[in-house]
Design an enzyme around this catalytic site. Structure first.
Site, short mmCIF file in Angstrom:
data_model
loop_
_atom_site.label_atom_id
_atom_site.label_comp_id
_atom_site.label_asym_id
_atom_site.label_seq_id
_atom_site.Cartn_x
_atom_site.Cartn_y
_atom_site.Cartn_z
N ILE A 216 -8.23 65.47 -44.17
CA ILE A 216 -8.11 65.79 -42.12
C ILE A 216 -8.39 64.70 -41.76
O ILE A 216 -7.89 64.65 -40.21
CB ILE A 216 -8.67 67.04 -41.91
N TYR A 217 -9.07 63.38 -42.53
CA TYR A 217 -9.56 62.43 -41.42
C TYR A 217 -8.38 61.57 -40.92
O TYR A 217 -7.76 61.14 -42.00
CB TYR A 217 -10.32 61.59 -41.96
N ALA A 218 -8.33 61.13 -39.88
CA ALA A 218 -7.10 60.71 -38.71
C ALA A 218 -5.43 61.10 -39.86
O ALA A 218 -4.61 60.67 -39.72
CB ALA A 218 -6.94 59.46 -39.13
N HIS A 219 -5.52 62.73 -39.79
CA HIS A 219 -3.90 63.27 -40.41
C HIS A 219 -3.86 62.26 -42.10
O HIS A 219 -2.83 62.75 -41.72
CB HIS A 219 -2.93 63.66 -39.61
#
Length: 338
Positions: free
Chosen positions: A61-64
């Site tokens: 999910i980090y920066a998608h």
């Protein structure tokens, strides 16, 4: 940089872990967290490796997904041998709209593991963690999906993140009863200004020999001391993003003691805060993030700090949690006969 076993496994990880949450953000939440591109990431990963760090943590999910991509590219750009690093990532957060694009179902875990492997450019993930508890999915389904990934070789170890103590214990019971891949670690928030995990989670992890990976050891920058006396520096992390939540009334006396101990050792408050965590027996590794190489190197120097018993007593007394039930009863002299 010292190496520690991750829980009861045979996996050795550095006492500091590099967290890649600041990689790849553009706007919104991830832009606030960090907008570091490939060149900045290469410099930071290189500095971490030079310092002896072997564990690198990210999440889908980090920066998608951009954080995973940048981390994987950095390892290739720097010519890092795969067996010399331990790469950890996470799954559970929604990656797109739709009822099956998030959570800890078999469908989502298996598909997202493949997606993370592609983004990272790796043939396996060393530590795959469930990023949050999913009440909609039976825990047995989640743990059996993780076991499948271990048996197929896509994942080496499994962990949890941000789970309550009862949830962790239930998961441990299921893995043992069904002979599934064991829970190796829990990633949780733990700082001098946020010691909530000591009530239930820390005793559980110590009892069951599950490793603790600490995230946000500086409480979003609060323990650097720059927010003291009600300060909110422009552009600072806690000014723009009030996370994690902090009780500043309780925090002010702590900051004063932290600065005093730091002055005694000719160190920064941040280094003392990290050094305190490294003295906690249940801690396997402390996840540190950075936007600048100088900041990373300063945090790494926390491993050199030697806090003495007097330092630990002072820091503990000013930051310890208020005693709650059943703690006050269990510790009472007459509790044995109650």
């Amino acid at each position: 940089m010292r190496m520690r076993k991750l829980g009861s496994s045979g996996l050795f990880v550095s006492e500091l872990c590099f967290g890649a949450m600041t990689f790849g953000g553009s706007d919104g939440l991830w832009g606030q967290v960090g907008k570091l591109g490939q060149n900045d990431a290469d410099a930071l990963i290189g500095a971490a490796l030079d310092a002896g760090v072997n564990l690198f943590d990210t999440a889908n999910i980090y920066a998608h997904g951009r954080s995973e991509e940048i981390l994987g590219r950095s390892l290739k750009n720097l010519g890092v041998a795969r067996e010399d690093v331990v790469v950890a990532t996470k799954v559970a957060s929604p990656m797109a709209d739709g009822p099956n694009r998030g959570g800890a179902s078999r469908l989502h875990i298996l598909s997202e593991c493949r997606a993370s492997l592609r983004r990272l450019g790796l043939d396996h993930i060393d530590l795959y963690q469930i990023h949050a508890f999913d009440p909609a999915t039976p825990m047995e389904e989640t743990l059996e999906a993780l076991d499948t990934l271990v048996r197929t070789g896509d994942v080496r170890y499994i962990g949890l993140s941000n789970w309550a103590a009862w949830q962790v214990m239930k998961a441990i019971g299921i893995t043992r009863a069904r002979n599934l891949a064991p829970i190796t670690s829990l990633q949780a928030y733990y700082t001098l200004v946020g010691r909530d995990v000591e009530r239930e989670i820390v005793p559980l992890l110590a009892s069951e020999q599950v490793g603790l990976m600490v995230w946000s050891p500086l409480a979003g920058g609060y323990l650097t001391g720059k927010y003291a006396d009600g300060g909110n520096p422009e552009g600072a992390r806690q000014t723009e993003l009030d996370f994690p939540p902090i009780d500043r009334v309780r925090g002010e006396p702590l900051i004063r003691v932290l600065k005093d101990v730091a002055y005694k050792h000719d160190r920064s408050p941040a280094q003392i805060a990290i050094a305190w965590l490294l003295k906690q027996p249940v801690v396997s590794t402390v996840v540190i993030g950075a936007k600048r190489v100088e900041q990373l190197r300063e945090n790494v120097q926390a491993t050199e700090v030697q806090l003495d018993p007097d330092d630990m007593v002072r820091l503990d007394s000013v930051s310890r949690l208020p005693v709650e039930y059943p703690g006050w009863l269990l510790n009472a002299p007459s509790s044995r006969g109650s």
